[in-house]
Design a protein around this motif. Structure first.
Motif, PDB file in Angstrom:
ATOM      1  N   HIS A   1       0.212   7.891  -8.695  1.00 57.39           N
ATOM      2  CA  HIS A   1      -1.166   7.963  -8.191  1.00 57.39           C
ATOM      3  C   HIS A   1      -1.244   8.870  -6.965  1.00 57.39           C
ATOM      4  CE1 HIS A   1      -5.198   6.428  -7.025  1.00 57.39           C
ATOM      5  NE2 HIS A   1      -4.719   6.526  -5.794  1.00 57.39           N
ATOM      6  N   GLU A   2      -0.308   8.723  -6.033  1.00 61.85           N
ATOM      7  CA  GLU A   2      -0.318   9.565  -4.834  1.00 61.85           C
ATOM      8  C   GLU A   2      -0.031  11.026  -5.178  1.00 61.85           C
ATOM      9  OE1 GLU A   2      -1.466   8.285  -2.201  1.00 61.85           O
ATOM     10  OE2 GLU A   2      -1.427   6.246  -2.996  1.00 61.85           O
TER      11      GLU A   2
ATOM     12  N   VAL B   1       4.352  11.586   1.226  1.00 62.23           N
ATOM     13  CA  VAL B   1       3.893  10.304   0.696  1.00 62.23           C
ATOM     14  C   VAL B   1       4.591   9.208   1.485  1.00 62.23           C
ATOM     15  CG1 VAL B   1       3.864   8.759  -1.290  1.00 62.23           C
ATOM     16  CG2 VAL B   1       3.416  11.188  -1.604  1.00 62.23           C
TER      17      VAL B   1
ATOM     18  N   ASN C   1       0.857  -1.189   0.000  1.00 59.31           N
ATOM     19  CA  ASN C   1       0.000   0.000   0.000  1.00 59.31           C
ATOM     20  C   ASN C   1       0.891   1.236   0.000  1.00 59.31           C
ATOM     21  OD1 ASN C   1      -2.301   1.516   0.009  1.00 59.31           O
ATOM     22  ND2 ASN C   1      -3.016   0.883   2.026  1.00 59.31           N
ATOM     23  N   ALA C   2       0.250   2.380  -0.167  1.00 58.47           N
ATOM     24  CA  ALA C   2       0.901   3.681  -0.078  1.00 58.47           C
ATOM     25  C   ALA C   2      -0.179   4.701   0.225  1.00 58.47           C
ATOM     26  CB  ALA C   2       1.627   4.037  -1.375  1.00 58.47           C
ATOM     27  N   LEU C   3       0.207   5.845   0.760  1.00 52.20           N
ATOM     28  CA  LEU C   3      -0.776   6.874   1.078  1.00 52.20           C
ATOM     29  C   LEU C   3      -0.108   8.232   1.093  1.00 52.20           C
ATOM     30  CD1 LEU C   3      -1.331   7.167   4.884  1.00 52.20           C
ATOM     31  CD2 LEU C   3       0.059   5.331   3.989  1.00 52.20           C
ATOM     32  N   ILE C   4      -0.911   9.258   0.888  1.00 55.45           N
ATOM     33  CA  ILE C   4      -0.458  10.625   1.071  1.00 55.45           C
ATOM     34  C   ILE C   4      -1.127  11.168   2.323  1.00 55.45           C
ATOM     35  CG2 ILE C   4      -2.262  11.604  -0.429  1.00 55.45           C
ATOM     36  CD1 ILE C   4      -0.105  13.707  -1.264  1.00 55.45           C
ATOM     37  N   THR C   5      -0.374  11.826   3.160  1.00 61.45           N
ATOM     38  CA  THR C   5      -0.883  12.273   4.444  1.00 61.45           C
ATOM     39  C   THR C   5      -0.343  13.657   4.752  1.00 61.45           C
ATOM     40  OG1 THR C   5      -0.998  11.703   6.804  1.00 61.45           O
ATOM     41  CG2 THR C   5       1.021  11.152   5.663  1.00 61.45           C
TER      42      THR C   5
ATOM     43  N   GLU D   1     -10.586   8.517  -6.216  1.00 59.48           N
ATOM     44  CA  GLU D   1      -9.525   7.574  -6.563  1.00 59.48           C
ATOM     45  C   GLU D   1      -9.478   7.329  -8.072  1.00 59.48           C
ATOM     46  OE1 GLU D   1      -7.273   6.546  -4.604  1.00 59.48           O
ATOM     47  OE2 GLU D   1      -8.109   7.240  -2.702  1.00 59.48           O
TER      48      GLU D   1
ATOM     49  N   LEU E   1       3.489   5.769  -6.923  1.00 61.64           N
ATOM     50  CA  LEU E   1       3.804   7.134  -6.513  1.00 61.64           C
ATOM     51  C   LEU E   1       3.073   8.143  -7.384  1.00 61.64           C
ATOM     52  CD1 LEU E   1       5.420   9.180  -4.847  1.00 61.64           C
ATOM     53  CD2 LEU E   1       7.256   8.971  -6.536  1.00 61.64           C
TER      54      LEU E   1
ATOM     55  N   HIS F   1      -3.153  12.711  -6.226  1.00 61.73           N
ATOM     56  CA  HIS F   1      -3.932  13.183  -5.081  1.00 61.73           C
ATOM     57  C   HIS F   1      -3.408  14.540  -4.603  1.00 61.73           C
ATOM     58  CE1 HIS F   1      -6.614   9.874  -4.396  1.00 61.73           C
ATOM     59  NE2 HIS F   1      -5.638   8.980  -4.239  1.00 61.73           N
ATOM     60  N   GLN F   2      -2.106  14.680  -4.563  1.00 59.88           N
ATOM     61  CA  GLN F   2      -1.515  15.944  -4.108  1.00 59.88           C
ATOM     62  C   GLN F   2      -1.854  17.071  -5.077  1.00 59.88           C
ATOM     63  OE1 GLN F   2       1.117  17.925  -5.345  1.00 59.88           O
ATOM     64  NE2 GLN F   2       1.377  19.205  -3.505  1.00 59.88           N
TER      65      GLN F   2
END
Length: 435
Positions: free
Chosen positions: A264-265, A244, A232-236, A342, A262, A268-269
């Protein structure tokens, strides 16, 4: 006016935003899986399809049952007393109801998270480590519920007519603060991060960053392997704390696949999805609080709880039960918004350099390695789907490849590549492919 403006702005930034194009109806060969793998997925997910909804039902049924139980109402009346200003005691009652709900569900959670995940090889944490994580997450939720009840009753007593609007502004501000401090204060409790080490993966990551508008965005590695084998990965975070996080399990994949994740994240940014989600908090808060006001002002509720004023702490059981129902009602709406977000990030990731072939490999990895359902049943998708299904994501990648004139690997080549990463129970030598 401030609350209404925030709520409207939350809707506006969620509706008028980048979106993904429509997908073709036909299923491409790359989105098919062999019968043995599909049977393995069904065997793994079968118990979850029964027990996870049961936990959802209990999360609503327990607070509602407690609120309707005359003995519980009598206990709360004695505990809080006749004093209208016993809000802190009411907060303690709310924490107790939330904890009781968790305890009732705990045997199911233990079986799912410890026994079932352990049998299938996904859990790497010890049972005590798993329980510690659960207590940390649940404890934070209990604290938020208790403080929320204290603030709600105090605001309802202080501003009988305008408290929903005032609390909407407070909730939006609190959500923004939590998003900002999450990577610094909250995330380290469950996920320790370290810098991305030098190597092929880091070179691929830096190449993707260089081609984006967020070249300086920190990319770190989280030690998820202490708990799970899943990728998994996420941006926070937000503003100065934005980053990321790549699961260290993700780094087991080839560098081009990590680069596609990356991208994809980064989408989001670029879409400011974290900020948009924070503003959407105002919309959800205002709608929920206005409904809650109607419930608390209902004469039948006033009589049943023997409440003597707008901030009477004896209303706490009704508040907790109503909040649980509202959360359940809002879940499908939140899921639909999330899937739209998404899908847009998937589409933008291709424009940021994600190779459609690597995206196909990533999505198939979720299926063959982590046993994700290629096409979840509609009720499951409605209640728990936060992302497009694997089948939809592969169709989006195929569409992007066609538009760019890129070639995709054949199904036979993909299956051959996946022999070493297939879940052990699915076997290593599949025969034939079936949709």
């Amino acid at each position: 006016m401030l609350a209404a403006s925030l709520a409207v702005l939350g809707v506006v930034v969620s509706v008028w935003r980048p979106v993904a194009p429509g997908l073709p109806a036909s299923l491409p060969p790359q989105a098919t899986f062999d019968a043995e793998l599909l049977a393995t997925i069904a065997a793994y997910r079968g118990p979850r399809l029964v027990l996870v909804p049961l936990v959802t039902v209990l999360s609503v049924a327990v607070p509602v049952a407690v609120a309707c139980w005359p003995r519980a109402q009598a206990v709360v009346a004695r505990w809080t007393g006749d004093r209208v200003r016993a809000s802190w005691r009411a907060g303690a009652v709310a924490v107790g109801v939330a904890a009781l709900t968790w305890v009732v569900s705990l045997p199911i959670l233990v079986w799912l998270g410890v026994v079932h995940e352990g049998r299938w090889g996904f859990r790497t944490a010890t049972p005590l480590g798993w329980l510690r994580d659960q207590v940390l997450v649940a404890g934070g939720r209990w604290l938020a519920i208790g403080l929320g009840v204290v603030v709600l009753l105090a605001a309802r007593r202080r501003w009988p007519r305008t408290w929903p609007y005032r609390l909407t502004a407070v909730a939006t501000l609190a959500a923004g603060v939590l998003v900002v401090v999450h990577p610094v204060l909250l995330q380290p409790l469950l996920l320790t991060t370290t810098p991305l080490p030098p190597g092929e993966t880091r070179d691929a990551v830096e190449e993707v960053l260089a081609g984006s508008s967020a070249a300086d965005l920190p990319v770190v590695v989280g030690d998820a392997s202490r708990r799970t084998t899943r990728v998994n990965a996420l941006i926070t975070g937000l503003g100065p704390t934005e980053q990321v996080v790549l699961y260290d399990t993700l780094l087991e994949l080839p560098a081009p696949q990590v680069a596609a994740v990356l991208a994809h994240e980064l989408a989001h940014q670029e879409h400011a999805d974290v900020a948009r989600g924070t503003l959407l908090t105002a919309t959800a808060a205002l709608a929920g609080l206005l409904v809650l006001r109607r419930v608390l002002d209902a004469p039948s509720v006033q009589r049943r709880t023997a409440a003597r004023g707008p901030g009477d702490p004896r209303l706490v059981l009704v508040v907790v039960a109503a909040a649980a129902v509202l959360e359940l009602v809002g879940t499908p709406i939140g899921g639909a918004v999330s899937r739209r977000v998404e899908a847009a990030a998937d589409h933008r990731a291709f424009e940021l350099g994600a190779d459609p072939a690597e995206v196909v490999r990533n999505v198939r990895t979720f299926v063959v390695r982590d046993l994700a359902a290629p096409d979840p049943a509609p009720p499951v998708r409605l209640l728990y789907g936060t992302h497009p299904s694997p089948s939809e994501r592969i169709r989006a990648a195929v569409l992007a490849a066609e538009r760019a004139g890129d070639d995709l690997p054949s199904l036979e080549d993909l299956v051959a590549e996946e022999r070493t990463i297939r879940h052990p129970r699915a076997g290593a030598a599949p025969e034939g492919a079936h949709p």
